[in-house]
Design a protein around this motif. Structure first.
Motif, PDB file in Angstrom:
ATOM      1  N   GLY A  15       0.769  -1.235   0.000  1.00  0.00           N
ATOM      2  CA  GLY A  15       0.000   0.000   0.000  1.00  0.00           C
ATOM      3  C   GLY A  15       0.802   1.287   0.000  1.00  0.00           C
ATOM      4  O   GLY A  15       0.242   2.366  -0.026  1.00  0.00           O
ATOM      5  N   TRP A  16       2.144   1.198   0.030  1.00  0.00           N
ATOM      6  CA  TRP A  16       2.968   2.415  -0.008  1.00  0.00           C
ATOM      7  C   TRP A  16       2.848   3.016  -1.398  1.00  0.00           C
ATOM      8  O   TRP A  16       3.072   2.337  -2.396  1.00  0.00           O
ATOM      9  CB  TRP A  16       4.413   2.055   0.326  1.00  0.00           C
ATOM     10  N   ARG A  17       2.494   4.282  -1.505  1.00  0.00           N
ATOM     11  CA  ARG A  17       2.280   4.937  -2.793  1.00  0.00           C
ATOM     12  C   ARG A  17       3.096   6.229  -2.907  1.00  0.00           C
ATOM     13  O   ARG A  17       2.549   7.325  -2.895  1.00  0.00           O
ATOM     14  CB  ARG A  17       0.796   5.253  -2.982  1.00  0.00           C
ATOM     15  N   PRO A  18       4.419   6.124  -3.034  1.00  0.00           N
ATOM     16  CA  PRO A  18       5.231   7.338  -3.165  1.00  0.00           C
ATOM     17  C   PRO A  18       5.199   7.863  -4.594  1.00  0.00           C
ATOM     18  O   PRO A  18       4.817   7.157  -5.529  1.00  0.00           O
ATOM     19  CB  PRO A  18       6.632   6.837  -2.823  1.00  0.00           C
ATOM     20  N   SER A  19       5.629   9.112  -4.748  1.00  0.00           N
ATOM     21  CA  SER A  19       5.789   9.663  -6.092  1.00  0.00           C
ATOM     22  C   SER A  19       6.977   8.977  -6.762  1.00  0.00           C
ATOM     23  O   SER A  19       7.781   8.315  -6.104  1.00  0.00           O
ATOM     24  CB  SER A  19       6.036  11.174  -6.009  1.00  0.00           C
ATOM     25  N   ASN A  20       7.099   9.138  -8.064  1.00  0.00           N
ATOM     26  CA  ASN A  20       8.238   8.548  -8.770  1.00  0.00           C
ATOM     27  C   ASN A  20       9.569   9.092  -8.251  1.00  0.00           C
ATOM     28  O   ASN A  20      10.548   8.360  -8.161  1.00  0.00           O
ATOM     29  CB  ASN A  20       8.126   8.787 -10.280  1.00  0.00           C
ATOM     30  N   ALA A  21       9.595  10.372  -7.899  1.00  0.00           N
ATOM     31  CA  ALA A  21      10.835  10.969  -7.394  1.00  0.00           C
ATOM     32  C   ALA A  21      11.246  10.330  -6.066  1.00  0.00           C
ATOM     33  O   ALA A  21      12.419  10.005  -5.859  1.00  0.00           O
ATOM     34  CB  ALA A  21      10.668  12.477  -7.225  1.00  0.00           C
ATOM     35  N   VAL A  22      10.279  10.138  -5.168  1.00  0.00           N
ATOM     36  CA  VAL A  22      10.583   9.522  -3.870  1.00  0.00           C
ATOM     37  C   VAL A  22      10.994   8.068  -4.058  1.00  0.00           C
ATOM     38  O   VAL A  22      11.956   7.595  -3.435  1.00  0.00           O
ATOM     39  CB  VAL A  22       9.372   9.640  -2.914  1.00  0.00           C
ATOM     40  N   LEU A  23      10.312   7.366  -4.932  1.00  0.00           N
ATOM     41  CA  LEU A  23      10.649   5.967  -5.190  1.00  0.00           C
ATOM     42  C   LEU A  23      12.046   5.844  -5.808  1.00  0.00           C
ATOM     43  O   LEU A  23      12.832   4.978  -5.413  1.00  0.00           O
ATOM     44  CB  LEU A  23       9.597   5.333  -6.098  1.00  0.00           C
ATOM     45  N   THR A  24      12.386   6.742  -6.724  1.00  0.00           N
ATOM     46  CA  THR A  24      13.716   6.727  -7.334  1.00  0.00           C
ATOM     47  C   THR A  24      14.793   7.050  -6.302  1.00  0.00           C
ATOM     48  O   THR A  24      15.835   6.391  -6.250  1.00  0.00           O
ATOM     49  CB  THR A  24      13.780   7.731  -8.507  1.00  0.00           C
ATOM     50  N   ALA A  25      14.534   8.053  -5.468  1.00  0.00           N
ATOM     51  CA  ALA A  25      15.498   8.406  -4.420  1.00  0.00           C
ATOM     52  C   ALA A  25      15.684   7.248  -3.440  1.00  0.00           C
ATOM     53  O   ALA A  25      16.817   6.928  -3.044  1.00  0.00           O
ATOM     54  CB  ALA A  25      15.043   9.658  -3.679  1.00  0.00           C
ATOM     55  N   THR A  26      14.593   6.593  -3.075  1.00  0.00           N
ATOM     56  CA  THR A  26      14.664   5.456  -2.152  1.00  0.00           C
ATOM     57  C   THR A  26      15.467   4.311  -2.768  1.00  0.00           C
ATOM     58  O   THR A  26      16.315   3.706  -2.105  1.00  0.00           O
ATOM     59  CB  THR A  26      13.249   4.983  -1.779  1.00  0.00           C
ATOM     60  N   ALA A  27      15.207   4.011  -4.026  1.00  0.00           N
ATOM     61  CA  ALA A  27      15.937   2.938  -4.700  1.00  0.00           C
ATOM     62  C   ALA A  27      17.419   3.289  -4.843  1.00  0.00           C
ATOM     63  O   ALA A  27      18.290   2.423  -4.678  1.00  0.00           O
ATOM     64  CB  ALA A  27      15.324   2.665  -6.073  1.00  0.00           C
ATOM     65  N   THR A  28      17.723   4.557  -5.125  1.00  0.00           N
ATOM     66  CA  THR A  28      19.121   4.981  -5.256  1.00  0.00           C
ATOM     67  C   THR A  28      19.856   4.850  -3.934  1.00  0.00           C
ATOM     68  O   THR A  28      20.951   4.277  -3.870  1.00  0.00           O
ATOM     69  CB  THR A  28      19.203   6.444  -5.753  1.00  0.00           C
ATOM     70  N   VAL A  29      19.261   5.368  -2.867  1.00  0.00           N
ATOM     71  CA  VAL A  29      19.896   5.291  -1.547  1.00  0.00           C
ATOM     72  C   VAL A  29      20.055   3.832  -1.121  1.00  0.00           C
ATOM     73  O   VAL A  29      21.097   3.434  -0.594  1.00  0.00           O
ATOM     74  CB  VAL A  29      19.093   6.102  -0.508  1.00  0.00           C
ATOM     75  N   GLY A  30      19.029   3.036  -1.363  1.00  0.00           N
ATOM     76  CA  GLY A  30      19.121   1.614  -1.026  1.00  0.00           C
ATOM     77  C   GLY A  30      20.237   0.917  -1.779  1.00  0.00           C
ATOM     78  O   GLY A  30      20.979   0.102  -1.206  1.00  0.00           O
ATOM     79  N   ALA A  31      20.383   1.235  -3.056  1.00  0.00           N
ATOM     80  CA  ALA A  31      21.449   0.628  -3.854  1.00  0.00           C
ATOM     81  C   ALA A  31      22.821   1.093  -3.370  1.00  0.00           C
ATOM     82  O   ALA A  31      23.763   0.293  -3.284  1.00  0.00           O
ATOM     83  CB  ALA A  31      21.263   0.974  -5.333  1.00  0.00           C
ATOM     84  N   LEU A  32      22.944   2.368  -3.050  1.00  0.00           N
ATOM     85  CA  LEU A  32      24.218   2.884  -2.536  1.00  0.00           C
ATOM     86  C   LEU A  32      24.602   2.216  -1.219  1.00  0.00           C
ATOM     87  O   LEU A  32      25.743   1.773  -1.041  1.00  0.00           O
ATOM     88  CB  LEU A  32      24.149   4.399  -2.353  1.00  0.00           C
ATOM     89  N   ILE A  33      23.650   2.137  -0.314  1.00  0.00           N
ATOM     90  CA  ILE A  33      23.929   1.518   0.985  1.00  0.00           C
ATOM     91  C   ILE A  33      24.185   0.023   0.825  1.00  0.00           C
ATOM     92  O   ILE A  33      25.085  -0.536   1.448  1.00  0.00           O
ATOM     93  CB  ILE A  33      22.777   1.786   1.966  1.00  0.00           C
ATOM     94  N   GLY A  34      23.389  -0.614  -0.033  1.00  0.00           N
ATOM     95  CA  GLY A  34      23.519  -2.050  -0.230  1.00  0.00           C
ATOM     96  C   GLY A  34      24.837  -2.481  -0.849  1.00  0.00           C
ATOM     97  O   GLY A  34      25.304  -3.597  -0.608  1.00  0.00           O
ATOM     98  N   THR A  35      25.437  -1.608  -1.639  1.00  0.00           N
ATOM     99  CA  THR A  35      26.710  -1.973  -2.274  1.00  0.00           C
ATOM    100  C   THR A  35      27.910  -1.380  -1.537  1.00  0.00           C
ATOM    101  O   THR A  35      28.891  -2.074  -1.303  1.00  0.00           O
ATOM    102  CB  THR A  35      26.752  -1.510  -3.743  1.00  0.00           C
TER     103      THR A  35
END
Length: 104
Positions: A15-35
């Motif tokens: 049910g989380w419904r972020p904007s594309n910008a928030v979703l992109t930022a979240t995915a970017t930060v997650g990828a940075l932290i994950g690697t």
């Protein structure tokens, strides 16, 4: 980094419904932290010593990953209108699945 997209997919299905910008930022930060996180902890690299060009070289592929991830996740979303009751039911089912997976 690969585990981040399924986590975002799970969050969206719950049910989380972020904007594309928030979703992109979240995915970017997650990828940075994950690697970079594990490599930093293991002493392979230290981002505090990176130059500006090092940061750009690191961020560009992670942003690209995030953009593709968001495009795929948005492409997988149903196109039809969803009623509030259906969303609530989906959130309840998702919570039950998550609890079973975490506490099984």
């Amino acid at each position: 980094m690969r585990a981040w997209a399924p986590l975002l997919g799970l969050a969206l299905s719950c049910g989380w419904r972020p904007s594309n910008a928030v979703l992109t930022a979240t995915a970017t930060v997650g990828a940075l932290i994950g690697t970079n996180g594990p490599m930093t902890v293991l002493g392979v690299t230290d981002p505090r010593t990176w130059s500006r060009s090092d940061w750009v070289a690191d961020i560009v592929p992670h942003v690209t990953y995030a953009l593709v991830t968001v495009a795929v996740l948005r492409g997988l979303e149903p196109r039809r209108a969803v009623h509030t009751d259906q969303i609530r039911g989906g959130v309840r089912r998702c919570g039950a699945v998550s609890r079973r997976a975490l506490f099984a």
